[in-house]
Design a protein around this motif. Structure first.
Motif, PDB file in Angstrom:
ATOM      1  N   PHE A   1      35.017  33.717  28.979  1.00 27.81           N
ATOM      2  CA  PHE A   1      35.963  33.815  27.884  1.00 27.81           C
ATOM      3  C   PHE A   1      37.201  34.792  28.595  1.00 27.81           C
ATOM      4  N   SER A   2      38.286  34.710  28.019  1.00 33.96           N
ATOM      5  CA  SER A   2      39.240  35.597  28.426  1.00 33.96           C
ATOM      6  C   SER A   2      38.932  36.956  28.184  1.00 33.96           C
ATOM      7  N   SER A   3      39.077  37.784  29.405  1.00 30.77           N
ATOM      8  CA  SER A   3      38.960  39.388  29.130  1.00 30.77           C
ATOM      9  C   SER A   3      40.010  39.860  28.906  1.00 30.77           C
ATOM     10  N   HIS A   4      41.143  39.713  29.584  1.00 32.95           N
ATOM     11  CA  HIS A   4      42.002  40.467  29.575  1.00 32.95           C
ATOM     12  C   HIS A   4      43.583  39.624  29.917  1.00 32.95           C
ATOM     13  N   ARG A   5      44.515  40.248  29.725  1.00 33.24           N
ATOM     14  CA  ARG A   5      45.884  39.578  30.284  1.00 33.24           C
ATOM     15  C   ARG A   5      46.617  40.860  31.036  1.00 33.24           C
ATOM     16  N   LYS A   6      46.937  40.349  32.302  1.00 33.30           N
ATOM     17  CA  LYS A   6      47.584  41.488  33.046  1.00 33.30           C
ATOM     18  C   LYS A   6      48.874  40.596  34.073  1.00 33.30           C
ATOM     19  N   GLY A   7      49.953  41.435  34.275  1.00 33.12           N
ATOM     20  CA  GLY A   7      50.632  40.959  35.336  1.00 33.12           C
ATOM     21  C   GLY A   7      50.273  41.384  36.833  1.00 33.12           C
ATOM     22  N   ASP A   8      49.094  41.325  37.218  1.00 32.48           N
ATOM     23  CA  ASP A   8      48.153  41.785  38.359  1.00 32.48           C
ATOM     24  C   ASP A   8      47.916  40.480  39.140  1.00 32.48           C
ATOM     25  N   ASP A   9      47.610  40.504  40.147  1.00 35.52           N
ATOM     26  CA  ASP A   9      47.049  39.511  41.255  1.00 35.52           C
ATOM     27  C   ASP A   9      46.516  40.452  42.396  1.00 35.52           C
ATOM     28  N   PRO A  10      45.057  40.613  42.212  1.00 36.08           N
ATOM     29  CA  PRO A  10      44.531  41.460  43.167  1.00 36.08           C
ATOM     30  C   PRO A  10      44.087  40.707  44.586  1.00 36.08           C
TER      31      PRO A  10
ATOM     32  N   HIS B   1      48.734  36.993  34.290  1.00 38.90           N
ATOM     33  CA  HIS B   1      47.401  35.992  34.490  1.00 38.90           C
ATOM     34  C   HIS B   1      46.540  36.456  33.230  1.00 38.90           C
ATOM     35  N   GLU B   2      45.968  35.195  32.956  1.00 42.55           N
ATOM     36  CA  GLU B   2      44.712  35.467  31.992  1.00 42.55           C
ATOM     37  C   GLU B   2      43.495  35.765  33.052  1.00 42.55           C
ATOM     38  N   PHE B   3      42.670  36.868  32.790  1.00 44.68           N
ATOM     39  CA  PHE B   3      41.544  37.157  33.574  1.00 44.68           C
ATOM     40  C   PHE B   3      40.358  36.668  32.893  1.00 44.68           C
ATOM     41  N   TYR B   4      39.300  35.906  33.574  1.00 45.57           N
ATOM     42  CA  TYR B   4      38.064  35.413  33.023  1.00 45.57           C
ATOM     43  C   TYR B   4      36.838  36.084  33.651  1.00 45.57           C
ATOM     44  N   GLY B   5      35.906  36.783  32.855  1.00 46.96           N
ATOM     45  CA  GLY B   5      34.705  37.399  33.454  1.00 46.96           C
ATOM     46  C   GLY B   5      34.702  38.918  33.711  1.00 46.96           C
ATOM     47  N   ASN B   6      34.782  39.310  34.816  1.00 45.48           N
ATOM     48  CA  ASN B   6      35.019  40.629  34.681  1.00 45.48           C
ATOM     49  C   ASN B   6      35.986  41.325  34.218  1.00 45.48           C
ATOM     50  N   ARG B   7      35.568  42.321  33.336  1.00 46.03           N
ATOM     51  CA  ARG B   7      36.362  43.025  32.429  1.00 46.03           C
ATOM     52  C   ARG B   7      37.113  44.090  33.308  1.00 46.03           C
ATOM     53  N   THR B   8      36.782  44.542  34.708  1.00 40.30           N
ATOM     54  CA  THR B   8      37.631  45.618  34.819  1.00 40.30           C
ATOM     55  C   THR B   8      38.737  45.019  35.807  1.00 40.30           C
ATOM     56  N   ALA B   9      38.880  43.700  36.315  1.00 37.96           N
ATOM     57  CA  ALA B   9      39.600  43.128  37.173  1.00 37.96           C
ATOM     58  C   ALA B   9      41.386  43.491  36.880  1.00 37.96           C
ATOM     59  N   ASN B  10      41.751  44.255  37.983  1.00 37.01           N
ATOM     60  CA  ASN B  10      43.363  44.464  37.970  1.00 37.01           C
ATOM     61  C   ASN B  10      43.810  44.400  39.380  1.00 37.01           C
ATOM     62  N   ALA B  11      45.139  44.870  39.503  1.00 39.92           N
ATOM     63  CA  ALA B  11      45.521  44.743  40.866  1.00 39.92           C
ATOM     64  C   ALA B  11      44.704  45.369  42.049  1.00 39.92           C
ATOM     65  N   SER B  12      44.055  46.547  41.605  1.00 41.78           N
ATOM     66  CA  SER B  12      43.354  47.416  42.618  1.00 41.78           C
ATOM     67  C   SER B  12      41.989  47.037  43.021  1.00 41.78           C
ATOM     68  N   SER B  13      41.477  45.984  42.146  1.00 35.40           N
ATOM     69  CA  SER B  13      40.070  45.471  42.279  1.00 35.40           C
ATOM     70  C   SER B  13      39.408  45.130  43.971  1.00 35.40           C
ATOM     71  N   THR B  14      38.457  45.449  44.095  1.00 35.65           N
ATOM     72  CA  THR B  14      37.774  45.419  45.454  1.00 35.65           C
ATOM     73  C   THR B  14      36.272  44.836  44.824  1.00 35.65           C
ATOM     74  N   LEU B  15      35.687  44.423  46.104  1.00 35.37           N
ATOM     75  CA  LEU B  15      34.255  43.819  45.608  1.00 35.37           C
ATOM     76  C   LEU B  15      33.476  44.844  45.150  1.00 35.37           C
ATOM     77  N   GLU B  16      33.667  46.161  45.625  1.00 30.42           N
ATOM     78  CA  GLU B  16      32.767  47.359  45.252  1.00 30.42           C
ATOM     79  C   GLU B  16      33.251  47.687  43.559  1.00 30.42           C
ATOM     80  N   SER B  17      34.568  47.523  43.179  1.00 33.24           N
ATOM     81  CA  SER B  17      34.881  48.035  41.878  1.00 33.24           C
ATOM     82  C   SER B  17      34.513  46.764  40.877  1.00 33.24           C
ATOM     83  N   LEU B  18      34.403  45.558  41.359  1.00 31.58           N
ATOM     84  CA  LEU B  18      34.347  44.415  40.539  1.00 31.58           C
ATOM     85  C   LEU B  18      32.379  44.506  40.401  1.00 31.58           C
TER      86      LEU B  18
END
Length: 315
Positions: free
Chosen positions: A71-80, A93-110
């Motif tokens: 489902f849509s998790s959140h909406r942000k003007g980010d693209d990691p 963007h509409e983000f699906y899945g991982n709730r923490t996704a943002n411009a600074s996302s890494t494999l470790e943060s996800l």
């Protein structure tokens, strides 16, 4: 119904390809490397790529499939992927899945985050431009992420953790420049690369198709595409010999009728009135490695259609 729509889309795509191939160059990348021009969002598909994507859209899935329901998790003007570390730089963007996704996302943060996908072991992030109805953002009703063995499924391997890439053409100036995405109305056979004006009682939906061949080396590339390739029939190019399952996003929106637009970029400026044929999407793989491999072995290599639990539901 999903395959019927794909077949209808393929017929339209082949006609479009035939009409445009004689009068246009063979195509290639349109990437200047300049973030200020949103260059990584632009891509020009070759005729061969267009034909391959078209054929794959119509390919029947007689097995070899598993899925995640998100489902849509959140909406942000980010693209990691395109603008890592630059919060607010991207169009919405509409983000699906991982709730923490943002411009600074890494494999470790996800990997340390949580997800609204079923199964919970899929901590990946998927994102697409936000859809607007009469200027108001619309969250998807649901997102089904299909992993499909449409290319030599017995040789397919799991996507490596940390793999990320972009599909579609956010800077397309006409429908023929973006064969990776197609719009339709739930329960209707017709499809189009631009928005459909769905009748009352139906809902808008989008299919977005990802490539199935990896170069076996890079988790990303300069334009976030060149480490991946579309197969020609059942054959991956020698430069991208590793077969992976095809991701297909099926996104359903609780709207119909007109007044539709997308978040996008025009002349280097972020907008909310982009046309439907600029639809695109991103994938950042953060699946549990062992569980993803189990599903590829059981469902993709084994030739079964599996549910969200990764167990066969039909053969």
């Amino acid at each position: 119904m999903r395959r019927i729509l794909a077949a209808a889309a393929a017929a339209l795509f082949f006609l479009t390809t035939a009409c445009t191939s004689s009068g246009s160059p063979s195509g290639g990348h349109e990437h200047t490397g300049g973030k200020g021009q949103h260059a990584a969002h632009a891509y020009r598909f070759t005729r061969a790529q267009t034909a391959a994507i078209t054929a794959q859209a119509a390919a029947p899935v007689r097995g070899s499939e598993f899925r995640a329901e998100c489902f849509s998790s959140h909406r942000k003007g980010d693209d990691p992927i395109v603008f890592p570390g630059e919060a607010g730089r991207s169009h919405i963007h509409e983000f699906y899945g991982n709730r923490t996704a943002n411009a600074s996302s890494t494999l470790e943060s996800l990997s340390a985050g949580t997800t609204n996908c079923s199964p919970q072991v899929d901590l990946s992030s998927y994102w697409t431009p936000t859809v607007y109805k009469d200027g108001v953002p619309v969250a998807p009703e649901k997102v089904t992420v299909y992993y499909q063995g449409i290319t030599d499924h017995t040789r397919a391997v799991a996507h490596p953790r940390g793999l990320r890439y972009v599909v579609g053409n956010a800077l397309a100036t006409s429908p023929d420049q973006n064969p990776a995405a197609r719009w339709s109305c739930v329960g209707q056979p017709e499809s189009s690369r631009d928005f459909m004006n769905c009748p009352a009682g139906t809902k808008l939906e989008n299919y977005l198709d990802f490539p199935t061949c990896w170069d076996g080396k890079r988790l990303d590339s300069t334009n976030h595409r060149d480490h991946m390739a579309y197969a020609i029939g059942q054959t991956c190019p020698s430069t991208h010999p590793v077969v992976v399952p095809r991701l297909e996003l099926l996104i359903t929106y609780p709207v119909n009728g007109g007044g539709l637009s997308l978040a996008g970029t025009r002349n280097g400026t972020n907008v909310t009135d982009a046309p439907g044929y600029t639809f695109h999407g991103d994938f950042f793989n953060a699946w549990d490695e062992n569980e993803l491999q189990r599903r590829v072995t059981t469902c993709i290599n084994g030739g079964y259609i599996c549910g969200t639990d990764g167990n066969p539901i039909e053969q």
